[in-house]
Design a protein around this motif. Structure first.
Motif, short mmCIF file in Angstrom:
data_model
loop_
_atom_site.label_atom_id
_atom_site.label_comp_id
_atom_site.label_asym_id
_atom_site.label_seq_id
_atom_site.Cartn_x
_atom_site.Cartn_y
_atom_site.Cartn_z
N GLY A 551 27.85 24.94 34.17
CA GLY A 551 25.97 24.11 34.41
C GLY A 551 24.80 26.03 33.87
N LYS A 552 24.36 24.53 33.22
CA LYS A 552 23.26 26.07 32.82
C LYS A 552 21.64 25.81 34.34
CE LYS A 552 25.26 27.87 29.69
NZ LYS A 552 24.32 27.88 28.13
N ILE A 553 21.33 27.47 34.28
CA ILE A 553 20.04 26.91 35.27
C ILE A 553 19.11 27.51 34.33
CG2 ILE A 553 18.74 27.08 36.62
CD1 ILE A 553 21.30 27.07 38.61
N LEU A 583 14.89 36.76 40.65
CA LEU A 583 15.60 35.78 41.34
C LEU A 583 16.10 35.21 40.10
CD1 LEU A 583 14.87 32.77 43.51
CD2 LEU A 583 15.63 32.47 41.07
N THR A 584 16.04 35.28 39.04
CA THR A 584 16.39 34.59 37.60
C THR A 584 18.04 35.80 37.39
OG1 THR A 584 15.32 33.58 36.65
CG2 THR A 584 16.61 34.13 35.07
N GLN A 585 17.80 36.93 37.50
CA GLN A 585 18.59 38.36 37.35
C GLN A 585 19.77 38.02 38.18
OE1 GLN A 585 16.08 41.35 36.98
NE2 GLN A 585 14.84 41.23 35.20
N THR A 586 18.87 37.85 40.10
CA THR A 586 20.07 37.79 40.38
C THR A 586 21.35 36.97 40.70
OG1 THR A 586 19.00 38.51 42.10
CG2 THR A 586 20.34 38.00 43.13
N LEU A 587 21.16 35.52 40.58
CA LEU A 587 21.49 34.60 40.53
C LEU A 587 22.40 34.37 39.16
CD1 LEU A 587 19.40 31.72 41.55
CD2 LEU A 587 21.16 32.68 42.63
N GLY A 588 21.88 35.11 38.38
CA GLY A 588 22.49 34.98 36.71
C GLY A 588 23.96 36.05 36.83
N CYS A 600 15.98 32.35 32.57
CA CYS A 600 14.10 32.47 32.37
C CYS A 600 13.67 32.28 31.11
CB CYS A 600 13.37 32.98 33.49
SG CYS A 600 13.66 34.44 32.98
N ILE A 601 12.60 31.56 31.11
CA ILE A 601 11.28 31.80 30.13
C ILE A 601 9.97 31.71 29.91
CG2 ILE A 601 10.65 29.82 28.30
CD1 ILE A 601 12.74 28.39 28.27
N GLY A 655 21.13 35.91 33.06
CA GLY A 655 19.88 37.34 33.68
C GLY A 655 18.69 37.40 33.32
N HIS A 656 18.73 36.69 31.50
CA HIS A 656 17.81 36.87 30.67
C HIS A 656 16.63 36.43 30.94
CE1 HIS A 656 16.22 38.86 26.49
NE2 HIS A 656 15.84 37.52 26.41
N ASN A 657 15.67 37.16 30.64
CA ASN A 657 14.39 36.47 30.60
C ASN A 657 13.72 36.38 29.51
OD1 ASN A 657 11.41 36.18 30.63
ND2 ASN A 657 10.66 37.76 31.04
#
Length: 667
Positions: A551-553, A583-588, A600-601, A655-657
């Motif tokens: 999956g991709k979030i 949050l994105t980095q942690t879940l990633g 995330c963007i 986990g990338h911004n």
């Protein structure tokens, strides 16, 4: 003669150039001729071995204008006589110019084309004989005028100059958002003349008119050209032809063949069972209308749809395919038997099937969503595509090392790896602004899209836009800050499409206020949507993805997670978006080893209707002074990023911004 090219008969070519029977048979087996329009004189397309009398053709690149043509093997009986005498050419020119002067304004152009070599076909022989018959008729006062007129009409058909073909060959049109297949709404069409060779040649590949396998040759060419994977056949097609089409499909390709009653013979069924490609074929027997309804309910999507025009409800089948988006955005519809062996040309005909085919051709021609062209091969083949034009082709570079870089990872080229065909995506906050742009981008890349918004009407408006493009989509209303709403939309999507592959968590709000004036209510409301709601969505969709192993979030953060934008004051917003990044980095990092990538963007200041509000408009010039790109971001600047993060091309990223702000965070 075909498209103005004078030919000699097989008997004459045999008599003139093949002195003995042995040479005739040898040449019949081996001669190679380049078939196409506009062969250059002296190009080497044919050369003569005077010692043996054999004629040898060439398929070398460069024999044709542009230097890249397709050669094909044909009997020498159909080889063009390039060495014909000047008086023969002059006779041909005078004959065509004289007989066609009144009937076609471009007769002289065709006469000029006669001077160039072409290729003999059954249609060419028909045209040549019609010319001879017409010459006799014109010189004999006893021949009725009506017979002369019919000869002239038949000749026009053979030349590909018939007004019916021209009228049915539609070009680009201005498309109104409100349209239907049954009502053109007064849309004006620019008509273009038929450019294809009426000989039965498609892209240089000779198709003999009496070749029963010819339809499969043509269909296989279409499959190759548009890289089709899923095909729908409506009506009868020979079993061996279906199998030939299946052979052209990739390993994961599929053919759905629909018919009212079983029509495959024992031999065809045995061939299906014996061939590994038979597994790609799904026979659907029963009322075709019911089968199409079932395919629509299953949300099937096809690259090519073949329809046999010689069936009672062909118009309804075409309309259903278009109205219910069974055809992909860049797919093609091919309709067989659209000329009914020439019967559509006849006046005062009352046969029901012929009238039905005429109606079908007219309906397609008046449909502003498509353009069509009718090829006079076999019993007529219409090729229909959606407007606008498909994406630009990719120019490949030559390399020496034949690895994944050369062949493409898993044999997929880079743009194919960005495709999202048959993936299921949702976009929260999808009713406007960035979310709307994301929904369009994911849909154009091939995904089915659930548009989620707090206001259902906004989501429905975007779904309407996607439907006009042929994109599968549904509209859902939800407040992402409520766990029950989030679970409901996830359950609805899974019930409809079976899974969730892409979660685009974009919903967010911003309530500007000075820090000392920020109320707890404002703080909570901002965090409830921007961070709490995003967490709920990640968790609900993540459970589905973790269970399926992929999956991709993609979360929407902000440049405000990196810098403090000014001069506006937005403490709650800045803090919430910083939380989105963490949050994105942690879940990633937690989920990547189970196949789920979370990124995330972070957009800069995006030019949306909100920016033009009276409160923010005075700040625009100040913002522009802080942006190296000297402009605000457009929502379209973000679309490629969301497609990349949603595709397999970004499988190693987590986990990338991804910051897209025109350089503002660097100053």
């Amino acid at each position: 003669m075909v498209h103005g090219r004078f030919l000699i008969s097989p008997a004459e070519s045999r008599e003139r150039f093949l002195p003995n029977k042995q040479n005739w048979h040898e040449c019949h087996k081996t001669a190679r001729v380049t078939v196409g329009l506009g062969v250059q004189k002296g190009s080497g397309a044919l050369s003569e071995k005077k010692s043996s009398g054999d004629w040898v053709g060439s398929s070398r690149r460069g024999d044709m204008p542009g230097g890249d043509t397709m050669g094909c093997v044909i009997p020498a009986s159909q080889a063009l006589w390039l060495g014909r005498k000047e008086e023969r050419k002059q006779e041909a020119s005078e004959c065509l110019a004289g007989q066609m002067e009144k009937a076609a304004p471009d007769a002289q152009h065709l006469a000029d084309m006669w001077q160039e070599p072409g290729g003999e076909t059954p249609m060419g022989s028909i045209a040549e004989n019609l010319l001879k018959a017409q010459e006799i008729a014109l010189n004999d006062p006893r021949v009725p005028e009506q017979l002369k007129n019919y000869l002239q009409k038949a000749l026009l058909v053979a030349l590909g100059l018939d007004p019916y073909l021209v009228a049915m060959a539609t070009s680009k049109r201005k498309v109104s958002p409100a349209h239907g297949s049954r009502d053109a709404g007064g849309t004006k069409a620019r008509v273009k003349p038929l450019q294809e060779d009426t000989s039965g040649c498609l892209n240089g590949k000779l198709i003999k008119q009496n070749d029963k396998m010819a339809p499969s040759h043509i269909f296989r060419m279409f499959i190759h050209l548009i890289r089709a994977r899923k095909i729908l056949l409506i009506g009868k097609l020979k079993g061996y032809s279906i199998l030939a089409i299946a052979e052209e499909l990739p390993d994961d390709g599929k053919i759905f063949a629909c018919a009212e009653v079983p029509y495959l013979g024992v031999n065809s069924q045995e061939a299906f069972d014996y061939s590994s490609d038979g597994e790609k074929i799904s026979m659907r027997v029963g009322p075709i209308a019911d089968t199409l309804e079932a395919l629509h309910a299953e949300d099937e999507h096809f690259d090519i749809v073949f329809i046999d025009a010689d069936q009672r409800n062909a118009v309804n089948y075409y309309s259903f395919v278009m109205d219910n988006h069974l055809l992909r955005m860049d797919g093609v519809i091919c309709v067989e038997n659209t000329l009914m062996k020439g019967q559509v040309y006849l006046e005062n005909i009352s046969e029901e099937n012929v009238l039905a085919v005429r109606k079908l051709n007219a309906v397609i021609n008046s449909d502003p969503r498509v353009e069509q062209i009718i090829l006079p091969v076999q019993s007529g083949l219409s090729v229909i595509r959606r407007i606008p034009v498909p994406p630009d082709a990719v120019i490949e570079s030559k390399v020496l090392i034949r690895d994944d870089v050369f062949w493409g990872y898993n044999k997929n080229r880079i743009l194919d790896r960005l495709r999202l065909d048959d993936k299921v995506a949702y976009v929260t906050g999808g009713g406007q602004g960035i979310g709307r742009a994301f929904a369009h981008a994911l849909g154009e890349a091939g995904a089915k899209v659930a548009v989620v918004d707090l206001v259902l009407a906004k989501a429905e408006a975007v779904v309407c836009e996607l439907n006009l493009k042929g994109i599968k989509s549904i509209a859902l209303a939800a407040d992402v800050s409520k766990p029950e709403d989030v679970q409901r939309i996830v359950d609805t999507i899974v019930a409809r499409w079976g899974t969730i592959d892409i979660a685009c968590n974009n919903a967010g709000i911003n309530m500007n206020s000075a820090s000392e004036d920020t109320s707890l209510e404002e703080w909570d409301k901002t965090f409830n949507v921007n961070l709490r709601g995003l967490f709920l969505c990640c968790q609900a969709a993540g459970r589905i993805m973790l269970n399926q192993g992929y999956g991709k979030i993609i979360n929407t953060a902000s440049m405000a997670s990196l810098i403090v934008p000014h001069p506006q004051k937005q403490l709650a917003y800045n803090a919430s978006k910083a939380g989105v990044v963490k949050l994105t980095q942690t879940l990633g990092t937690e989920w990547i080893d189970r196949g789920v990538k979370v990124n995330c963007i972070s957009p800069g200041i995006v030019d949306t209707p909100l920016i033009h509000s009276p409160e923010l408009q005075p700040l625009v010039q100040r913002w522009l002074a802080d942006i190296p790109a000297a402009r605000l971001a457009r929502v379209t600047d973000l679309q490629a990023a969301v497609v990349y993060l949603a595709s397999e091309a970004s499988d190693y990223m987590t986990g990338h911004n991804l910051v897209i702000e025109g350089g503002q965070s660097l100053w």
